[in-house]
Structures are given as structure tokens and as C-alpha cells.
Design an enzyme around this catalytic site. Structure first.
Site, PDB file in Angstrom:
ATOM      1  N   ASP A 337       0.833  -1.192   0.000  1.00 29.97           N
ATOM      2  CA  ASP A 337       0.000   0.000   0.000  1.00 29.97           C
ATOM      3  C   ASP A 337       0.875   1.251   0.000  1.00 29.97           C
ATOM      4  O   ASP A 337       1.855   1.345   0.756  1.00 29.97           O
ATOM      5  CB  ASP A 337      -0.883  -0.029   1.250  1.00 29.97           C
ATOM      6  CG  ASP A 337      -1.742   1.200   1.395  1.00 29.97           C
ATOM      7  OD1 ASP A 337      -2.607   1.412   0.531  1.00 29.97           O
ATOM      8  OD2 ASP A 337      -1.553   1.952   2.380  1.00 29.97           O
ATOM      9  N   GLU A 374       1.901  -0.411  -5.073  1.00 27.33           N
ATOM     10  CA  GLU A 374       1.014   0.693  -5.398  1.00 27.33           C
ATOM     11  C   GLU A 374       1.932   1.911  -5.486  1.00 27.33           C
ATOM     12  O   GLU A 374       2.286   2.516  -4.472  1.00 27.33           O
ATOM     13  CB  GLU A 374      -0.050   0.893  -4.319  1.00 27.33           C
ATOM     14  CG  GLU A 374      -1.039   1.995  -4.668  1.00 27.33           C
ATOM     15  CD  GLU A 374      -2.049   2.266  -3.556  1.00 27.33           C
ATOM     16  OE1 GLU A 374      -3.203   2.604  -3.876  1.00 27.33           O
ATOM     17  OE2 GLU A 374      -1.676   2.142  -2.368  1.00 27.33           O
TER      18      GLU A 374
END
Length: 685
Positions: A337, A374
């Protein structure tokens, strides 16, 4: 109780002959207290052991050996030291602290995040760590699957949301748990996906959200080693660890890999007004990136704080955590993330060669593990196509946006759409990167579901309690004429066709495809594009939708089956994207052969791909225009043993929308592609 000096390695609570060795890092503490609880929810510790320097301190490591303790022992820390926020020091001896290396966490029924924020003792309502023996599990020969990306189809899902709805058929005591997912593995097998990407399963703080709501997604970690306890159907302290491993083992037996969505960019401790749960109370200035005044946190994550990932101690923590999940929990990969945060130094500056990223990809224990970034953060650092390292795949946000723009008929979208379909060579054809470098997705947990993408022009986040300030405003969505649910059959048919268009593009494009849980049957969040705090029907997977949209479910199954066959034919991960594109004979067209219309006003494109002997010719036509278009068809070259056959036509009703076996012959020299639809023709050798 006799407490021996213990050892400064390894960090955490380790079972050794005759007891447990405890070790925790704190560079500025003057003393540390080890709290031992007889039971998980006892309001007070049974024993408090004070660790003093120099006996229990080596350099910055506090340690002790406690005899006669066993696995399952509940413990926590308190750290004594100066409280000088302007100097970056936030010690509070009244606060109970989790072990950063704790392998399990128990959460008392009365857990109160607010008590960790206000002055005073919070022992009665604080989370605690648990001693775990990481080797005390029978894996029965299980190991990570090491499936190549070329034959990988990812299914992003939430552990609880997958089975919590009564329609799952799972017994109430196992719904929303790891055990519940095990029961529904046959659904995943039938769909055909090869990997699940689980939203965060590290222990997180469910109370890190607006008042009266629940943190549902889990992007609020408190410990990087412990599986989230609330996802276990077992209530004993060790239950979550073994039940998670049961899930991994069962998925592997079904041929499905396990990828974890991991959050190493921030913690649940929030900003300067946040709670003291672990890291802040042990060594605030080591674990976090601080502003120049040292009293406040630099926020590149949108959550109030940023983990200081390139500090040596934090780097070790992250790598040790990843190693643990691979070596002892057998996971197959990780999706990081806001991974671009990991490329920032302690002052927030992006690094050319971030030490933590190279530590991860050069670690021998992690070799062969799927690493997905990401590649952006909340402060504007966007590294899609340029993320550091050699072993990383990337969530391709440009694929999401450019495909959305094309399918909804935005102007000046055709050329970008073509790039995305062929592996985004403008981003990934350098350095001989593989064709699966791009993780292609149109929807994810963060944003609209696919149904909502074609049903809402704007977000509807009122239930989040943030006055509509949360969630993305640039959704590139189109409601097809009516906002929200409708009984208009024409609009509903258009929406259904658009959903099929998005799924077909995602699963046929060069790259690694990812599908969001429930998109295969049009799961809705009623227009909420930031449902992180909705622990209710909004986020649940109603499996009754499978019967309601059986045609779409079949459409996705056939797409996945053929996608995997193509991946196997192309030879796994052995060929680079640039090599694949060099070898393939790719001819773009418009409605006329060899005349692609790339003008801003164009809304259509066609392409013929004639492989280098690996795959049969394919001809695809994409019409995002609002009227039918007649496309000229190329002739098949000599040596092809059959004419064109229609494989996909998203305008047609099931079962004519997609064929599992060779479809009907197309003998004409043209094909009418209906408005807002796509057609794929195949030839067999």
C-alpha cells in the site's frame, strides 16, 4: 519470580529452553516494564517485571529471560522515558504497549482507543501481545506455489466481506473469518482465479475511524507480524495464527496463491493527537518521519503519520515481517500500500535507490515472492512506470484511468487505450521488463465497484460522516443516463454491456489482471467510493447475485479460462514485454483496415495480432461510440486452417456473448460492432 538477563537477539518473544526470551528496541527509554497477564482479558497484569540498565540493556535493546513461560503467554510493555514532544520524545509510562515483533495480539472486549490518547493508565482496555511458537504447526508439506505472473489472475477480496452475508451459506460462527473463506474456496476454484489478494490481515485498530463507525478495510495496522484476531472463528489467543495458516494451506491445495495487502507506510497511532499503542511509546523519533519542530508528524500517507521506512531499525522490522509471513505463514506475495512512501528518506525526499526496497528484493528468503507496488503516495509522488527495483510489479493506475476514459467515450482516449491493452509499453518496455509488469485493474477496494462505475456519476459517501470530503472526486465514471438503481431495461442492458466491456479488456490485455471481489456479479456499494468505515451490508458480498447475474458470472469464467491458456502458450515469464511486442505482428485499424483513427474525436479502434507461432491470430474491435460501426475484417493468411470465428461480442445475450468452444464462423468481409461494445474474433491453426 527470577528474571535472568536474557539476550538482545532475536527481537520479540522467543521460546527457548525453559522459558521465553523477550527483546524490544528503545534507544531513549530509561527503563522498560514487561507486563505478564494470566489471561487475555485480565484488567491487570499478574506480574510486572522492571528491566533496568545495564543488566537488561544491550545498546538500544532491552531484554530479559523469564523461566517457565510457554506459548500462549499474554504480555505487553510500558516504557519509561522523557516526554518532550518538541524533541520527538513521547514516552508515557502509563500506557500499555504492544510488542512491535509480537506474533499474535489479543484485544479485550472493552478495548478503547480513546484511553490510549488521554492521560492516565489504560491497562484494562489495551491490546496485548501473545507468545507464539512459529514452528508449532503441521504444514503437511505445504509451500508457496511460485506460479508465474503469466498465468496469474488476481482476485482482490476482503476476508470478512467474502462470507459475512447470510447468502454465503457459511455457519454464523464461521462467517467473516479465515475458516469461512476456507468453506468458500470451491467458489474461487469455479471462477478460475489463481490468486487472492487479501485486504490487510495484519492486526489493525477497528476504532481508527470517525465516531460511531468501524475501520473495516484494515489500513490501520498496529502490528506487522500478527494476523487480525477478529477474523478468527477461534477465541483462544493462538487461534488466529493457526486459522490463518489453515486458510493458506487450504488455498494452496486448491492451486490458489495468497497475496497480502500490506501497510508499511503508516500505523494506527495517527497524528500528534493520536493514541500511544506501540511504536510512539517505545521510540517515536526512530519509527516516524517527523516535521522540523519534532512535535508533529510528516504525513505522506493521508493518515496522520509516516513510517520512517529507510531508518535501519525500521528497515529491519519490515524485512523481518516479510520474512516471517513467507517462512512461517507461507504466503506467496505482497501488495504494498502506498509503496512510494517507502522510497522517501527521513526528511521525506524521494531516493534514487531506496535502501528498504533493495533490501526487500535482494533478500534470499523473499526470492521468488510476488512483490506488487502501489506506486504512488498521498502527497503526490507518482512512480507508475518508474518504481525503483527490478523485481517489482506495479498497480497500473494509468490502465484504470485510460480504460475508464475510453469505455465512457471521453475524447482523446484512443491512443492511451491502445497502449494500455498492450502492456503499457510507454511505461514498461524499458530495461527488458516482463509483459506482466503492469497489474491491470479497472476497479479495486479503493473507489467504485464495477457496477457502481456504470451506475453513478458522482460519489455518495454521506454514510462516512465526513461531509463528502472523503473519497476521490475524479472517478471517470458514467451512470448511463440515470443516477443509481433503475428499472429502465435499456439503461440496465447498457450497464450490463459496459461491465462486460471492462472485464473483457482487463482480462485480455497484456499484463497481470486483477478483478475486485463481486465485480463478476455486479456487487454494489450504492455509490460509496470510500467504504473503509462501513462495517455493514455496503461492503458484503451477497452471493445471491450469482444467480441474478449468472450470465455475467459465466462470461468471467470463460474469459479467465482462456486468459490462462494464452499465458501458458506464451511461455510463462520467460519473455520480456519489448521482445513480445517485437515478435508479434500487430496491425492497428480503424473501421477501414490499416487506417487507425487516433484523432481526439475518435471512439473506436481495431487490432489484429498474429503471433510468432505461439498463438493463433486474434482480431479485436472496440467501439466506444454511441452508434454501431461497421469494421472491415482482415483476411487470414495461408496456413490458417479455419476462418474467423466469433469468440466475444458483448452486445449479444448469453450464451452468444462469449463461446467456450470455437464460436460461429464469420464469413463476411465486414462486421457490425454495436454501440458501446467490443468483439473478438479468433482463428485456429
Amino acid at each position: 519470580m527470577t528474571v535472568a538477563r536474557g539476550r538482545s537477539s532475536p527481537l520479540g518473544a522467543s521460546l527457548v529452553d525453559g522459558g521465553v526470551n523477550f527483546c524490544v528496541f528503545s534507544s531513549a527509554a530509561t527503563a522498560v516494564e514487561l507486563l505478564l497477564f494470566d489471561h487475555a482479558c485480565d484488567p491487570r497484569p499478574a506480574r510486572v517485571l522492571r528491566l533496568e540498565a545495564p543488566t537488561h540493556r544491550t545498546y538500544h535493546y532491552w531484554h530479559a529471560f523469564v523461566p517457565a513461560l510457554r506459548t500462549g503467554q499474554v504480555y505487553a510493555y510500558r516504557a519509561i522515558g522523557p516526554s518532550k514532544p518538541v524533541c520527538g520524545l513521547r514516552f508515557d509510562p502509563a500506557k500499555v504497549l504492544l510488542d512491535p515483533y509480537g506474533r499474535a495480539v489479543v484485544v479485550p472486549d472493552g478495548y478503547d482507543r480513546r484511553a490510549a490518547r488521554r492521560p492516565g493508565d489504560n491497562t484494562e482496555v489495551a491490546m496485548r501481545s501473545v507468545v507464539v511458537d512459529p514452528d508449532a504447526y503441521d504444514w503437511e508439506g505445504d509451500a508457496p506455489l511460485r506460479r508465474p505472473f503469466a498465468t496469474t489472475v488476481i482476485y482482490e477480496m476482503h476476508v470478512a466481506g467474502f462470507t459475512r452475508h447470510p447468502s454465503s451459506g457459511v455457519a454464523p460462527q464461521r462467517r467473516a473469518t479465515y475458516a469461512g473463506v476456507i468453506e468458500k474456496i470451491p467458489y474461487l476454484q469455479d471462477l478460475g482465479i489463481t490468486a487472492v489478494e487479501l485486504l490487510p490481515v495484519f492486526q489493525f485498530d477497528r476504532q481508527d475511524c470517525p465516531p460511531g463507525l468501524v475501520n473495516y478495510w484494515g489500513y490501520s495496522p498496529v502490528c506487522f507480524f500478527a494476523p487480525h484476531a477478529a477474523y478468527s472463528s477461534r477465541r483462544d489467543p493462538l487461534g488466529p495464527v493457526d486459522e490463518f495458516r489453515d486458510l493458506v494451506k487450504a488455498l494452496h491445495r486448491a492451486g490458489i496463491e495468497v497475496i497480502l495487502d500490506v501497510v508499511y507506510n503508516h500505523t494506527a497511532e495517527g497524528d500528534h493527537d493520536g493514541p500511544t499503542l506501540s511504536f510512539r511509546g517505545l521510540d517515536n523519533e526512530t519509527y516516524y518521519v517527523l516535521e522540523a519542530d519534532r512535535a508533529r508528524y510528516t504525513d505522506y500517507t493521508g493518515t496522520g503519520n509516516t513510517l520512517n521506512a529507510n531508518d535501519a531499525v525500521v528497515r529491519r522490522l519490515i524485512v523481518d515481517s516479510l520474512r516471517y509471513w513467507v517462512a512461517h505463514m507461507h504466503v506467496d506475495g505482497f501488495r504494498f500500500d502506498l509503496a512510494s512512501v517507502l522510497s522517501r528518506d527521513e526528511c521525506g525526499r524521494p531516493l534514487q535507490r531506496p535502501p528498504i526496497l533493495w533490501d526487500i528484493e535482494s533478500d534470499p528468503v523473499l526470492a521468488g515472492t510476488k512483490l506488487i507496488a502501489e506506486a504512488w503516495d498521498a502527497a503526490g509522488l507518482y512512480q507508475v512506470g518508474s518504481f525503483a527495483g527490478d523485481a517489482w510489479q506495479e498497480w497500473n493506475g494509468k490502465f484504470r484511468d485510460d480504460v475508464r476514459r475510453f469505455v465512457k467515450s471521453d475524447e482523446d482516449s484512443v491512443l492511451a487505450f491502445a497502449y494500455r491493452c498492450f502492456g503499457s509499453p510507454d511505461l514498461y518496455a524499458h530495461d527488458e521488463r516482463g509483459p506482466e509488469q503492469s497489474v491491470n485493474f479497472v476497479t479495486s477496494h479503493d473507489g467504485f465497484t464495477l457496477n457502481d462505475l456504470v451506475s453513478y456519476d458522482g460519489k455518495h459517501n454521506e454514510a462516512n460522516g465526513e461531509g463528502g470530503r472523503d473519497g476521490c472526486d475524479a472517478n471517470l465514471s458514467w451512470n448511463c443516463g440515470v443516477e443509481g438503481p433503475t428499472t429502465d431495461p435499456d439503461i440496465e442492458r447498457l450497464r450490463h454491456r459496459q461491465v462486460k466491456n471492462f472485464l473483457a479488456i482487463t482480462l485480455l490485455s497484456v499484463g497481470t489482471p486483477m478483478v475486485l471481489m463481486g465485480d463478476e456479479v455486479r456487487r454494489t456499494q450504492r455509490g460509496n467510493n470510500n467504504a473503509y468505515c462501513q462495517d455493514n451490508e455496503t461492503n458484503l458480498f451477497d452471493l445471491a447475485l450469482v444467480g441474478r447475474h449468472r450470465d455475467l458470472h459465466r462470461f468471467v469464467k470463460v474469459l479467465i479460462r482462456h486468459r490462462l491458456r494464452f499465458g501458458e502458450t506464451l511461455g510463462g515469464d520467460a519473455v520480456s514485454l519489448s521482445q513480445l511486442l517485437r515478435e508479434a505482428d500487430i496491425r492497428p485499424h480503424g473501421v477501414r483496415l490499416d487506417e487507425p483513427d487516433l484523432r481526439p474525436v475518435s471512439h473506436s479502434i481495431a487490432v489484429t495480432v498474429r503471433g510468432s507461432g505461439r498463438v493463433a491470430p486474434i482480431h479485436a474491435m472496440f467501439n466506444a461510440y454511441w452508434e454501431p460501426l461497421t469494421f472491415a475484417l482482415p483476411r487470414l493468411q495461408p496456413g490458417v486452417g479455419a476462418p474467423w470465428r466469433r469468440w466475444i461480442d458483448t452486445d449479444r445475450d448469453a450464451p452468444e456473448d462469449i463461446h467456450d468452444d470455437p464460436g460461429p464462423v464469420v464469413e463476411a468481409s465486414t462486421y457490425v460492432v454495436q454501440a458501446r461494445s467490443l468483439v473478438v474474433l479468433l482463428a485456429s491453426w
